[in-house]
Design a protein around this motif. Structure first.
Motif, PDB file in Angstrom:
ATOM      1  N   ALA C  51    -107.420 -46.915 -18.629  1.00  0.00           N
ATOM      2  CA  ALA C  51    -106.533 -47.212 -17.562  1.00  0.00           C
ATOM      3  C   ALA C  51    -106.303 -48.487 -17.265  1.00  0.00           C
ATOM      4  CB  ALA C  51    -107.589 -46.571 -16.197  1.00  0.00           C
ATOM      5  N   ILE C  63    -100.828 -47.014 -26.537  1.00  0.00           N
ATOM      6  CA  ILE C  63    -100.218 -46.183 -25.901  1.00  0.00           C
ATOM      7  C   ILE C  63     -99.012 -45.761 -26.613  1.00  0.00           C
ATOM      8  CG2 ILE C  63     -99.473 -45.049 -23.872  1.00  0.00           C
ATOM      9  CD1 ILE C  63    -101.731 -46.463 -22.252  1.00  0.00           C
ATOM     10  N   ARG C  76     -98.887 -49.346 -17.258  1.00  0.00           N
ATOM     11  CA  ARG C  76     -99.190 -48.450 -18.020  1.00  0.00           C
ATOM     12  C   ARG C  76     -98.662 -46.995 -17.850  1.00  0.00           C
ATOM     13  NH1 ARG C  76    -105.194 -50.270 -20.327  1.00  0.00           N
ATOM     14  NH2 ARG C  76    -104.704 -52.434 -20.327  1.00  0.00           N
ATOM     15  N   LEU C  78    -100.048 -44.518 -15.968  1.00  0.00           N
ATOM     16  CA  LEU C  78    -101.012 -43.808 -16.102  1.00  0.00           C
ATOM     17  C   LEU C  78    -101.408 -43.352 -14.612  1.00  0.00           C
ATOM     18  CD1 LEU C  78    -103.088 -45.493 -18.758  1.00  0.00           C
ATOM     19  CD2 LEU C  78    -101.387 -43.505 -19.053  1.00  0.00           C
ATOM     20  N   GLU C 154     -97.393 -40.851 -17.361  1.00  0.00           N
ATOM     21  CA  GLU C 154     -97.426 -40.413 -18.679  1.00  0.00           C
ATOM     22  C   GLU C 154     -98.697 -39.549 -18.955  1.00  0.00           C
ATOM     23  OE1 GLU C 154     -95.918 -41.610 -22.001  1.00  0.00           O
ATOM     24  OE2 GLU C 154     -94.173 -42.018 -20.729  1.00  0.00           O
ATOM     25  N   ALA C 155     -99.561 -40.019 -18.195  1.00  0.00           N
ATOM     26  CA  ALA C 155    -100.922 -39.441 -18.622  1.00  0.00           C
ATOM     27  C   ALA C 155    -101.949 -39.345 -17.473  1.00  0.00           C
ATOM     28  CB  ALA C 155    -101.683 -39.801 -19.805  1.00  0.00           C
ATOM     29  N   LEU C 157    -105.824 -39.735 -15.854  1.00  0.00           N
ATOM     30  CA  LEU C 157    -107.189 -40.089 -16.101  1.00  0.00           C
ATOM     31  C   LEU C 157    -108.092 -39.544 -15.108  1.00  0.00           C
ATOM     32  CD1 LEU C 157    -106.348 -43.557 -17.370  1.00  0.00           C
ATOM     33  CD2 LEU C 157    -106.262 -41.803 -18.792  1.00  0.00           C
TER      34      LEU C 157
END
Lengths: 426, 298, 391
Positions: C51, C63, C76, C78, C154-155, C157
């Motif tokens: 993160a 990434i 990032r 995220l 994007e992702a 966590l």
């Protein structure tokens, strides 16, 4: 059996004597208290009475005393009373009359300076206190500056008169103006003609009284009619305001005597109207840069009388021992010893005692000063009067209130308090 | 199901009674300790009780209150007190919070900073007053000497009415600000870490984090800190007594010293009690308001 | 969608507290990866490094192929869902959801649309005006999830997001998270200490212990082929029975001696054990590989045991049995099984399904069932992970 009984009785007596023979005294942390403490071992050796002196600062004394005085049995056998409180304490009936004891033991109370007897001795003919020490107010000045030939010449040129110990207020005020200057030329004044102790409350009230007397003013006439809006009183306040504005350090309207003392002791002032007991401090190199350079003289026109008296409260648990102590402390020998140490005398003969004068040559002047003093109004509400008038004086000194307005308010306050005390009619 | 016992009480009822029995002495003494002086004050305030005649023989009703309200300098004193309380609390809060935030972020020597910070708080207020009176001496004080070195002309810290007010405020702040700071540091230490991390993920700046996370989460602590300081500030007495006696003029005449004078110089305990009772009502009202505000945050 | 790669990533706190020790891991695009391990194993630290909330001490974090070690967390792309939800306390649900988008200067109509879509999907569209303090734990959880979802990152966590929920709600949220993942196809890294969550949710599981990765693979694969006795003992409830034993008998591999009892090793399973002939080993027996009646097929060994306890769970019954020397094993039985404590009954242990681990290191020697001997390329298996590793 009989022997046994008498032994028991003797033991019991001894025990109770030992228990009873400790007295507690509440005093202020001032030099005169210290002198008493130094001489205490004598008393304890002579009488076997143990003495506990609780010395606290002035600001705490009144609030600490009153609850003990109200109580049926307080914790102090003996107290010292500022002249402020005399009216209040006697009116409230907290002090024990001493006339019977004086008569019984043949104590001579005529040795005291009558002015002090009136202030912290008798009230309406009844003896409540023996005068302990006097803090009458005087003019302390820089003798070395007066003796300086250059200063004398310059003063002569500027004012057309001789530079000498001031005899009149007018002369003094010229000197005040003359000595206020910037000695090192850095643009800031660093020598002041006088130092004001102008803090609201008793600091200004005490000092201003000398200004009032200097103008021939009084707080009240002989019938207690207040005189604070008189032309003399207003003139006194104008002088005081002038001093604050021109001749005393900026900020001195917030000084009490300790801060003002330091200004003078650092050599930053020509003169200081204050308590005579501070003089010893100026002469002490430990606390003063000007030791050996200062003189003391009566405030031109008269200074304020002030003093403390010994008194036995009615709530005293051990009145007889307290009286024994008071007799000892005020005995001729001990009174003299205290004066030798630097104490402020209350008995007339001490001012001129040859031993005392040898040790402290200025003591005769202190006697003169005392003789020329005038009394502050002492009545039941003196403490509140000091506060209320102290506020008005301070408002005038700082310029927040016009002088005449402030003096009118002071007059009104004194009037109201005198009415409240029954001294005068509405 | 409630089980009745021999004395007709349920078990739960007996438990309650037993609990009450155990706490009664404590509660009772607390009640006495708190309410006795309170009622004593109220009782005194409706009598002509003076130090000269310390008795309750003369009931005067609201006379003491009337007299107090008629006093020339009372409104001024209240106004000065209000200004003093507001100024010292606002400034203490700002400085205290700044100090708390930096202490909170400090990793090394934390205990040393705490010690330095706490030092003024441990000094007796009388000493604080004497100390600052000496340092701020207009002619001989080190403060004026120091500012003189950089060419600033001497300041009449206690002699000028406007300056003296701020001098007293700043002295009080010097003395008390660490109290605020320590309370706030404790509050900050108890804050959860995750909202800040969420904000970091969201891309929030430090200032936004402070506004949107720290302040809202700290609100209960802030309310307590301000409430306590408010009560203390209203009661401020010693530094006034030592430093200014309420002067110059009436510039620093705080209400507690005003009441003190009525009692010990004016000898009029009845009138002083009336004023104290009035002050108590004001403090209680403020406390109640802040207390309700605090509860509303839960 | 992001592909996240950790190369030799290490995290050291302070002077010498090693939280994550040189780990290599690839989280593939769109994958649901679960980081599983006991508390203090470094899984949360790993997630926080991804993160950007913790700095990487050494190694590379990539990434989509770019090294992001020094990239600000906000950049990032995220989103993190925290264990304690970490909602902004004084903001309404709507403002909580909009906060991150506003900071990113997203147009208001886009914000509105996304919030509408997300809250509808999560069933919290009626809560928009509430503050976090007015919400239940489950509702707060959904808002926290929604705050991540609206960002469309994007992702995702997820840091133990379900651990503060009660059991029922947790099960429901598990299903929901799986559904959302399937719908969005986004990469998810989910940290948990709950092996049930790991088994049910993860496409792959990464098991960590003391800062290191022990094993990575699809749940069933990890379950069947635990890399060591730690993994074996961590997964499933009740987990694999792990018993201390010693290879013995002819050639030192014909049987394994468990002090009170002795189990023969079928001939075809002996070869991988030869290297450990006569050594101390840890014997792993799954609770479901022990039966109370002899099965018709397979090779079993009968042992007579004392019943210690019978735990009736409803759909199954767990029998705790004493093998005789103080060694206890748990046995999974059908719902109809009955026995009283202290009774002596026979058990039939499936000899084909026994796992063998090295006594000291705990590393697997031989897995149970058809999988046979552990591949010699164990090291690369751990790193690469996955079923497509060389057989």
């Amino acid at each position: 059996m009989r022997l046994f009984l008498s032994v028991v009785a003797a033991l019991a007596l001894a025990v109770s004597a030992a228990q009873a023979q400790t007295i507690r005294i509440l005093m202020e942390t001032v030099p005169d208290t210290r002198y008493i403490q130094e001489l205490l071992p004598q008393f304890e050796a002579e009488t076997g009475i143990e003495v506990e002196i609780e010395a606290i600062s002035y600001i705490d004394m009144h609030s600490k005393l009153v609850p003990q005085l109200i109580a049926p049995e307080g914790s102090y056998d003996l107290i010292v009373v500022d002249f402020y409180w005399v009216g209040e304490f006697t009116k409230a009936g907290w002090l024990m009359p001493l006339d019977d004891l004086v008569e019984r033991d043949g104590v001579d109370v005529d040795v005291y300076v009558p002015k002090l007897m009136d202030l912290v001795g008798r009230v309406n003919g009844v003896l409540y206190m023996l005068p302990f020490y006097n803090y009458s107010m005087a003019l302390i000045y820089r003798q070395d500056l007066l003796d300086d030939a250059d200063e004398q010449a310059a003063f002569q040129e500027a004012y057309g008169m001789e530079l000498r110990v001031p005899q009149t207020w007018d002369e003094y005020w010229k000197q005040v103006e003359f000595f206020t200057r910037d000695t090192d030329g850095d643009g800031n004044r660093d020598l002041y003609g006088t130092v004001i102790q102008g803090q609201r409350g008793d600091c200004i009230s005490m000092q201003w009284a000398n200004y009032l007397y200097s103008q021939g003013g009084l707080y009240h006439d002989e019938n207690w009619n207040p005189l604070l809006d008189s032309p003399e009183a207003i003139r006194a306040m104008e002088y005081y305001r002038e001093a604050v504005e021109k001749y005393s350090p900026a900020g001195s309207e917030a000084y009490c005597f300790d801060e003002a003392f330091n200004v003078m002791a650092q050599g930053r002032a020509y003169s200081f109207v204050t308590f005579n007991i501070l003089y010893a401090g100026f002469e002490d190199p430990e606390s003063s840069e000007v030791a050996g350079k200062v003189g003391i003289t009566p405030n031109p026109g008269g200074g304020l009388n002030g003093g403390w008296g010994w008194a036995i409260p009615n709530s005293s648990p051990n009145k007889e021992a307290a009286w024994t102590f008071m007799k000892w402390a005020e005995s001729a020998a001990v009174a003299k010893e205290r004066a030798m140490l630097g104490g402020a005398p209350t008995q007339a003969q001490i001012f001129t005692d040859s031993d005392v004068v040898a040790a402290r040559p200025y003591y005769p002047i202190l006697g003169e000063i005392l003789a020329g003093t005038k009394d502050f109004p002492v009545f039941t509400y003196t403490t509140e009067f000091v506060e209320q008038v102290g506020l008005e004086l301070n408002l005038a000194a700082t310029g927040e209130k016009p002088v005449a307005e402030a003096m009118a308010a002071a007059q009104e306050k004194l009037h109201a308090l005198l009415v409240k005390d029954g001294k005068i009619e509405e | 199901m409630s089980v009745a016992t021999a004395d007709g009480l349920t078990l739960a009822g007996r438990d309650r009674r037993f609990g009450l029995l155990l706490t009664a002495p404590g509660l009772l003494s607390l009640l006495i300790v708190i309410t006795f002086p309170l009622f004593f004050t109220l009782y005194t305030s409706v009598h002509d009780y003076t130090l000269l005649t310390p008795n309750y023989d003369t009931f005067v009703g609201t006379e003491n209150y009337q007299e107090a309200l008629d006093e020339e300098y009372l409104p001024g004193s209240l106004w000065v007190t209000t200004k003093f309380v507001l100024a010292s609390i606002v400034i203490e809060f700002i400085i205290g919070f700044a100090v708390a935030l930096s202490l909170h972020a400090t990793r090394r020597f934390g205990s040393i900073y705490y010690l330095i910070l706490l030092a003024p708080l441990l000094i007796n207020p009388v000493v604080v007053g004497l100390l600052w009176r000496m340092l701020l001496h207009s002619e001989l004080g080190i403060v004026n000497y120091t500012i003189g070195l950089v060419g600033i002309s001497p300041v009449s810290w206690l002699g000028d009415a406007d300056v003296a007010f701020w001098t007293v405020v700043l002295t009080d702040i010097w003395h008390q600000v660490s109290f605020m700071a320590i309370l706030l540091v404790a509050g900050l230490a108890a804050l959860p870490r995750e909202p800040y991390e969420a904000a970091r993920m969201d891309g929030a700046s430090t200032i936004r984090c402070f506004i949107h996370i720290t302040l809202p989460l700290m609100r209960p602590v802030i309310a307590v800190a301000i409430l306590l300081r408010l009560i203390f500030a209203i009661k401020t007495f010693d530094i006034i007594f030592i430093m200014t006696k309420g002067g110059p003029g009436t510039a620093t005449d705080l209400i507690s010293y005003y009441i003190y004078r009525a009692a010990f110089f004016g000898l009029d305990v009845g009138r002083a009690s009336a004023m104290a009772a009035g002050l108590l009502v004001i403090i209680l009202a403020l406390t109640a308001y802040l207390y309700r505000y605090m509860n509303s945050l839960k | 969608m992001a592909n996240i790669v950790l190369e030799g990533v290490t995290k050291v706190y302070g002077q010498d507290i090693l939280a994550v020790d040189n780990i290599d891991l690839e989280i593939r695009e769109g994958e649901f990866m679960v980081l599983l391990g006991p508390s203090g194993c470094g899984k949360s630290t790993t997630l926080r490094m991804i993160a950007g909330l913790e700095e990487v001490t050494s190694g590379n974090l990539k990434i989509n192929g770019e090294i992001v070690n020094d990239v600000d967390p906000a950049d990032r792309d995220l989103a993190v869902v925290f264990q304690n939800y970490a909602l902004y306390p004084h903001m309404t649900v709507e403002r909580n959801l909009a906060f991150g988008l506003k900071l990113r200067k997203t147009p208001q109509e886009v914000i509105d649309r996304r919030i509408r879509d997300t809250t509808t999907m999560l069933g919290i569209d009626n809560l928009l005006d509430r503050r976090p303090s007015e919400l239940s734990g489950g509702q707060q959880q959904r808002v926290a999830l929604g705050r991540a979802l609206v960002r469309d990152p994007e992702a995702f966590l997820l840091d133990e997001p379900l651990s503060n929920l009660d059991a029922k709600l947790r099960a429901a949220m598990r299903t929901e998270l799986i559904k959302i993942h399937r719908m969005l196809g986004k990469t998810v890294v989910h940290v948990t200490h709950d092996q049930v969550e790991a088994m049910t949710m993860g496409e792959r599981i990464c098991i960590m212990r003391e800062g290191r990765i022990i094993q990575v693979g699809p749940p069933l694969d990890v379950y069947r082929h635990p890399a060591d006795s730690f993994v074996a003992g961590f997964l499933a409830s009740p987990p694999m029975n792990l018993l201390e034993g010693k290879l013995a008998g002819h050639h030192g591999v014909n049987e394994v001696d468990l002090s009170a009892i002795s189990l023969p090793v079928p001939r075809h399973r002996r070869a991988p054990l030869r290297r450990h002939a006569g050594s101390e080993v840890v014997v792993g027996i799954r609770p479901e590989d022990v039966h109370t009646e002899e099965p018709a097929e397979g090779v079993h060994r009968r042992v007579d045991i004392t019943v210690v306890a019978v735990e009736v769970l409803g759909p199954e019954v767990i029998l705790v049995a004493d093998l005789g020397s103080g060694q206890e094993i748990s046995v999974r039985q059908g719902p109809t099984f009955e026995a009283v404590a202290g009774a002596r009954i026979p058990l039939y242990i499936d000899l084909e399904q026994i796992h063998f681990f090295e006594a000291g290191s705990g590393l697997a020697i031989l897995h149970g069932g058809a999988s046979g001997p552990v591949r010699p390329e164990l090291g690369s298996y751990l790193k690469e992970g996955g079923p497509e590793a060389p057989a």
